[in-house]
Design a protein around this motif. Structure first.
Motif, short mmCIF file in Angstrom:
data_model
loop_
_atom_site.label_atom_id
_atom_site.label_comp_id
_atom_site.label_asym_id
_atom_site.label_seq_id
_atom_site.Cartn_x
_atom_site.Cartn_y
_atom_site.Cartn_z
N TRP A 13 38.36 40.12 44.54
CA TRP A 13 39.09 38.86 44.63
C TRP A 13 38.68 38.10 45.89
CZ3 TRP A 13 43.04 36.42 41.72
CH2 TRP A 13 43.67 35.36 42.38
N LYS A 25 36.59 34.69 45.48
CA LYS A 25 37.41 33.47 45.50
C LYS A 25 37.55 32.84 46.88
CE LYS A 25 38.56 34.63 41.19
NZ LYS A 25 38.34 33.92 39.95
N MET A 52 33.79 38.02 38.57
CA MET A 52 34.69 37.02 39.16
C MET A 52 33.90 35.87 39.75
SD MET A 52 37.75 39.02 41.04
CE MET A 52 39.19 39.54 40.15
N GLN A 89 32.93 33.49 37.10
CA GLN A 89 34.04 32.71 36.56
C GLN A 89 34.52 31.63 37.52
OE1 GLN A 89 36.67 35.85 35.49
NE2 GLN A 89 35.76 36.09 33.47
N THR A 122 36.56 29.51 40.49
CA THR A 122 37.97 29.40 40.83
C THR A 122 38.67 28.29 40.07
OG1 THR A 122 37.30 28.00 42.66
CG2 THR A 122 37.71 30.28 43.17
N GLU A 173 41.89 29.24 38.15
CA GLU A 173 42.99 29.54 39.07
C GLU A 173 43.55 28.24 39.64
OE1 GLU A 173 40.34 31.49 38.99
OE2 GLU A 173 41.14 33.51 38.72
N THR A 195 49.47 33.45 38.68
CA THR A 195 48.07 33.09 38.44
C THR A 195 47.24 34.35 38.25
OG1 THR A 195 48.35 31.13 39.77
CG2 THR A 195 46.09 31.82 39.34
N PHE A 196 47.47 35.34 39.12
CA PHE A 196 46.71 36.58 39.04
C PHE A 196 46.98 37.30 37.71
CE2 PHE A 196 46.43 41.19 39.78
CZ PHE A 196 45.08 41.27 40.07
N THR A 225 43.72 35.44 36.13
CA THR A 225 42.61 36.22 36.68
C THR A 225 42.46 37.57 35.96
OG1 THR A 225 43.14 35.21 38.79
CG2 THR A 225 41.59 37.05 38.82
N ASN A 251 41.12 37.60 32.42
CA ASN A 251 39.71 37.21 32.40
C ASN A 251 38.77 38.35 32.77
OD1 ASN A 251 39.67 34.61 31.45
ND2 ASN A 251 40.03 33.69 33.46
#
Lengths: 296, 331
Positions: free
Chosen positions: A98, A102, A178, A181, A183, A186, A199-200, A204, A207
């Protein structure tokens, strides 16, 4: 056969070769055959050998080797170690992936390199590190002994060594996923009013769920199968600090071949289950995508 | 709901993305932020949304300071350039997302959510697709779902980042007219970012032309087109000729193709030009002239009647009189 039809056949053969990727048939046969032969010699034959050796003295001896107290203790310990190490590395892997994917921060590339460290360090060295830190002659050894805490030659040491060697699995699986994908999703969730945890959990995690499961399965396989690092810190105390791989070694060294192979077959079974799960996940992911392309 | 920006500055390392921007967005208007890439328009939009924090300056909604308010509390609708739809959720759940994540005390019942999402899907004319996934939709459909999802939370302002950028030309035309009609229906204060001047001039109530993090001009499409405030604006709006000026006077002069009178006889203010190419297709005849000592050619648009009347052949000389000049001091 006249000249023109021969040329026609040549052309169509050339076409079919192109369709297959432009290589002549014999090259393909050689490469595929080579890969399969390699796998057969180095993977399948040993696996078959393990099973036949395990069953050499009959099913009764096979079962007896597994239910014998020391073996049961090794199985329990191995499950315990995995039950501690895998969730911890799951949490760490998700957190690390993460933050790498991100956020922008100083020392990000260092973090990525450090995550890979356990892959590049020999497991024996990994075990030795913990002996040097927590062992009686180590940095913290005296203090720990004074407080009657045992790390080396006890379960905590085995857990630490196992965590060390399995750190990369979840993080390595998630980081590229990640990063690819980005941000945006999010951000979209945030603007729509979702909090960080929502959101997580809602965006996230779904996904990356397959990648995450994949990482966990590999992590688990390694946690249960790790030999080198665990061997250094365990002390090989039967019924107390012996994991399955160590138990196999002890049995083998004591010339109890059938029992050794019986226990080894458990680990082999773990490998097969891991492979099957991995395959199932790959199929699942593969099916979700192309199907959508076709429907569109 | 109006938006007031004052003194907004944003740096990314040494790069100044937004440089002291003041801007007032009127309640209910559709405003375009127009500029080339790197002009700071997207950064400005993200600052309004709260996705980016300004290094200096304030953002206020209807006079109420929101600079330190988190993006999730600003109640803005944001449509991302690549839509950012949630791939694992159905279209229905995508639109319902903002309603489902509300704190329990403010959350609608399932029946209310269902009604609301259905209404929104009808509004964007995609009510048959509720059970599909985003990957099964075309680009234009995804765009409209992204819009419905943003509208579901009843935002106070709507922000759109290059809303038509990822679509092909035909869909883009259709969708921007549709967006204009939708805006006339819901009258939500809206800001959209674009690098396409045609899009901005056709759709927006007012256009903000941006360059290197600064606002070059704010005005209605007519104002920025007819009375451009700077050489940058006139050049960025496109289709313009730079005229040869008197050497050393420190000014540049522009004239648009349709702002020329073309004669076969010389006159004092006229520029002699040799016809390179002429074509009369459709309602406009387009002519290209070469001027002596001037590197670029001059494009002129005439009525087809005038073009036939002149009967110029390539290589012949005609006299061009700019009817309007847009003159600016060189920077």
């Amino acid at each position: 056969m006249d000249a023109s039809s021969t040329r026609g056949a040549d052309v169509s053969r050339a076409h079919s070769a192109l369709r297959q990727g432009g290589e002549p048939a014999w090259v393909r046969a050689l490469l595929i055959g080579g890969a399969l032969a390699f796998l057969a010699v180095f993977l399948f034959v040993p696996l078959a050998f393990v099973l036949t050796e395990a069953l050499k003295k009959g099913l009764g001896a096979f079962v007896a080797a597994l239910v014998e107290p020391d073996a049961m203790s090794a199985i329990r310990l191995t499950l315990l170690i995995a039950a501690i190490a895998v969730p911890l590395n799951l949490a760490f892997g998700v957190a690390a992936a993460w933050s790498v994917a991100k956020f922008e921060f100083r020392g990000k590339s260092l973090l990525v390199t450090l995550i890979d460290l356990p892959f590049s360090v020999s497991p024996v060295i990994a075990g030795l590190i913990y002996v040097l830190i927590f062992g009686l002659q180590g940095w913290l050894g005296g203090w720990l002994a004074g407080h009657d805490v045992r790390v080396i030659f006890a379960v905590p040491g085995i857990v630490l060594a196992t965590i060390f060697v399995t750190v990369p699995f979840v993080a390595r699986e998630l980081i590229p996923l990640m990063q690819a994908q980005g941000t945006e999703q999010e951000e979209a969730a945030t603007v729509l009013g979702a909090g960080g945890w929502q959101t997580f959990r809602r965006i996230t995690l779904p996904n990356v769920k397959w990648g995450l499961l994949y990482g966990v399965i590999l992590c688990n396989a390694r946690a249960m199968g790790e030999f080198g690092a665990v061997s250094v810190v365990s002390g090989h105390i039967r019924g107390a600090t012996n994991t399955l791989p160590l138990h196999v070694e002890i049995l083998y060294n004591e010339y109890q071949f059938a029992a050794a192979f019986a226990v080894a077959s458990l680990l082999a079974l773990l490998a097969l289950v891991t492979l099957a799960l991995k395959l199932a996940i790959e199929r699942r992911v593969g099916r979700e995508r192309p199907l959508a392309e076709i429907r569109r | 709901m109006s938006i007031e920006l004052s003194g907004i500055t944003k740096r990314f390392g040494a790069f100044v993305a937004v440089d002291g921007v003041d801007l007032h967005v009127e309640t209910g208007e559709l405003l375009a932020l127009l500029g080339p890439s790197g002009s700071g328009k997207t950064s400005l939009l993200r600052i309004i949304a709260g996705l980016e924090a300004p290094d200096a300056g304030t953002v206020a909604f209807h006079g109420e300071d929101a600079t330190d308010r988190h993006a999730r509390e600003r109640r803005v609708g944001f449509v991302f350039q690549h839509y950012a739809l949630f791939g694992h959720l159905t279209i229905f759940e995508n639109v319902a997302f903002g309603l489902r994540v509300r704190p329990r005390a403010h959350r609608l019942t399932d029946a209310q959510i269902r009604r609301k999402v259905t209404t929104l899907l009808e509004l964007v004319q995609l009510d048959g697709l509720a059970d599909r996934h985003p990957r099964e939709l075309s680009g234009g459909q995804r765009q409209r779902i992204a819009l419905a999802r943003a509208l579901a939370v009843e935002p106070r302002v709507l922000l759109l980042d290059e809303p038509f950028g990822a679509l092909d030309a035909r869909v883009r035309q259709e969708l921007r007219r549709w967006l204009r009609r939708l805006h006339d229906e819901v009258r939500l204060t809206s800001v959209f970012v674009t690098h396409d001047q045609e899009e901005a001039l056709e759709v927006a109530d007012r256009v903000v032309v941006m360059n290197r993090g600064r606002v070059e001009q704010v005005g209605t499409p007519e104002q920025v087109y007819e009375r451009p405030a700077s050489a940058f604006v006139v050049e960025f709006l496109g289709g313009v000729n730079r005229l040869p000026g008197a050497a050393g006077d420190g000014r540049v002069t522009f004239a648009r193709p349709h702002e020329f009178a073309v004669e076969r006889t010389p006159s004092p203010a006229a520029l002699p030009g040799r016809l390179v190419h002429g074509a009369a297709v459709g309602p406009v005849a387009r002519l290209e002239f070469a001027l002596d000592g001037h590197a670029s050619t001059i494009n002129v648009a005439l009525t087809p009647e005038r073009y036939r009347q002149l009967a110029l052949r390539p290589g012949e000389v005609a006299y061009l009189t700019p009817l309007r000049r847009h003159a600016f001091a060189t920077a």
